[in-house]
Design an enzyme around this catalytic site. Sequence first.
Site, PDB file in Angstrom:
ATOM      1  N   GLY A   1       0.826  -1.211   0.000  1.00  0.00           N
ATOM      2  CA  GLY A   1       0.000   0.000   0.000  1.00  0.00           C
ATOM      3  C   GLY A   1       0.856   1.255   0.000  1.00  0.00           C
ATOM      4  O   GLY A   1       1.803   1.353   0.767  1.00  0.00           O
TER       5      GLY A   1
ATOM      6  N   ASP B   1      -0.299   1.547   8.458  1.00  0.00           N
ATOM      7  CA  ASP B   1      -0.715   0.714   9.585  1.00  0.00           C
ATOM      8  C   ASP B   1       0.225   0.871  10.795  1.00  0.00           C
ATOM      9  O   ASP B   1      -0.144   0.540  11.913  1.00  0.00           O
ATOM     10  CB  ASP B   1      -0.756  -0.770   9.177  1.00  0.00           C
TER      11      ASP B   1
ATOM     12  N   GLY C   1      -5.864  -0.107   8.808  1.00  0.00           N
ATOM     13  CA  GLY C   1      -4.843  -0.502   9.778  1.00  0.00           C
ATOM     14  C   GLY C   1      -4.661  -2.003   9.876  1.00  0.00           C
ATOM     15  O   GLY C   1      -3.889  -2.506  10.678  1.00  0.00           O
TER      16      GLY C   1
ATOM     17  N   ARG D   1     -25.414   5.666  11.141  1.00  0.00           N
ATOM     18  CA  ARG D   1     -24.835   5.641   9.796  1.00  0.00           C
ATOM     19  C   ARG D   1     -23.388   5.142   9.877  1.00  0.00           C
ATOM     20  O   ARG D   1     -22.744   5.269  10.919  1.00  0.00           O
ATOM     21  CB  ARG D   1     -24.804   7.043   9.190  1.00  0.00           C
TER      22      ARG D   1
ATOM     23  N   HIS E   1      -9.426   4.182   1.111  1.00  0.00           N
ATOM     24  CA  HIS E   1      -8.146   4.612   0.543  1.00  0.00           C
ATOM     25  C   HIS E   1      -7.899   6.113   0.631  1.00  0.00           C
ATOM     26  O   HIS E   1      -6.792   6.559   0.341  1.00  0.00           O
ATOM     27  CB  HIS E   1      -8.038   4.119  -0.907  1.00  0.00           C
ATOM     28  N   LEU E   2      -8.927   6.877   1.044  1.00  0.00           N
ATOM     29  CA  LEU E   2      -8.692   8.302   1.302  1.00  0.00           C
ATOM     30  C   LEU E   2      -7.519   8.483   2.254  1.00  0.00           C
ATOM     31  O   LEU E   2      -6.764   9.453   2.168  1.00  0.00           O
ATOM     32  CB  LEU E   2      -9.920   8.914   1.982  1.00  0.00           C
TER      33      LEU E   2
HETATM   34  O1  F6P Z   1      -1.466  -2.018   4.622  1.00  0.00           O
HETATM   35  C1  F6P Z   1      -1.976  -0.791   4.247  1.00  0.00           C
HETATM   36  C2  F6P Z   1      -3.441  -0.899   3.932  1.00  0.00           C
HETATM   37  O2  F6P Z   1      -3.912   0.390   3.597  1.00  0.00           O
HETATM   38  C3  F6P Z   1      -4.316  -1.516   5.031  1.00  0.00           C
HETATM   39  O3  F6P Z   1      -4.596  -0.616   6.062  1.00  0.00           O
HETATM   40  C4  F6P Z   1      -5.507  -1.975   4.230  1.00  0.00           C
HETATM   41  O4  F6P Z   1      -6.207  -3.033   4.856  1.00  0.00           O
HETATM   42  C5  F6P Z   1      -4.879  -2.435   2.948  1.00  0.00           C
HETATM   43  O5  F6P Z   1      -3.652  -1.746   2.815  1.00  0.00           O
HETATM   44  C6  F6P Z   1      -5.713  -2.193   1.719  1.00  0.00           C
HETATM   45  O6  F6P Z   1      -5.048  -2.706   0.645  1.00  0.00           O
HETATM   46  P1  F6P Z   1      -5.435  -2.481  -0.886  1.00  0.00           P
HETATM   47  O7  F6P Z   1      -4.983  -1.102  -1.272  1.00  0.00           O
HETATM   48  O8  F6P Z   1      -4.684  -3.536  -1.614  1.00  0.00           O
HETATM   49  O9  F6P Z   1      -6.925  -2.611  -0.987  1.00  0.00           O
END
Ligand code: F6P
Length: 340
Positions: free
Chosen positions: A10, A126, A169, A265, A271-272
């Site tokens: 990531g 994370d 995380g 809610r 991904h933000l």
């Molecule tokens: O390890 C970083 C991370 O953003 C995690 O917090 C999350 O679970 C994962 O990557 C998401 O991964 P991807 O971008 O492959 O969906």
Amino acid sequence: MRIAVLTGGGDSPGCNAVLYAIVLRAEANGHDVFAAEFGWRGVLEGKFRRITSRELKDLVNIGGTCIGTSRTNPFKTPEGPGKCLDNLQKQGIDALITIGGDDTNGAGFKLFQLGAKVVGLPQTIDNDLSETEYCIGFDSALTTASDALEKLRTTSRSHRRVMVCEIMGRNAGWLTLFSGIAGLADIILIPEVKLDITSLSERVSSIYFKQDYVVIALSEGVIPDNLSHPLVQETEVDEFGHVRLGGVGNWLAQEIEQRTGIETRAIVLGHLQRGGNPSAFEKVMGMLLGVKAVEMCEDGKFGEMAIIKNMKPISIPMEEVFKGVKRVNEDYLHLTQIFM
Ligand code: F6P
């Protein structure tokens, strides 16, 4: 030296600051730096390109990684490691710096054991790598998540609602705990603490009774007791075998609404949290680690990782970093009770 560098897993804000510092420090001693494009995929496919401090300087303040990333695992196929070693040799690479989390650096360590000259550097929002106090990306993601919680508080109050904010995380609660504290969440739920839905519903009702709204910071990795994670599918695994998390917030919101009768809610920040520009702290940490990594290459400290200890960059053997995920421990766990 010819130093290769890759960013894997990531992405996060701060990667470009790390890369800039690596190249700047390398150029100062006459080394050339080559980016393996899109993480381990670049090494596997032999895709390298020269990078210079001149082109990187303008990117330091920009999020993401300018050399690309992927979740490619070079050990996924039996021929992968051999291809990587061949390609590194063909390019005349004297040292490879791997920037990422446990998957990226774990693959680097395995390749080191097969003869590659690898130095690792911790980067993941994370913040879950053992031994290091800091992983690049954490501070910027923390700011994004805590800003989001603050914003959710005003709308929750206006509508007298419960708001569940799902935060990334993976299986470590650092991002949720710290952003929950900074963003004044009323309840903080992390994977390190068992979720008891009955007592949670009671807490929600009692906080709601006092202030008419409730904001919950919830880690994506929280798994309710006696229930399987509702949205994780065993088939959705990446090349390193990790399931894709995300969605527990929607499930929790429904449960809370049903049990308390309060309108609830959920929002998945997703991904933000990996986007946006790096904070000043991020850039400084990234640059300290980048410089350290090049010094380690010069000193032949291969199979080691640049980490932060007592706010200083130091190097330690890579295997110490892979002893297991660094999870929220006793020193911090009580905070989930105080800040609510
Ligand atoms: O390890 C970083 C991370 O953003 C995690 O917090 C999350 O679970 C994962 O990557 C998401 O991964 P991807 O971008 O492959 O969906």
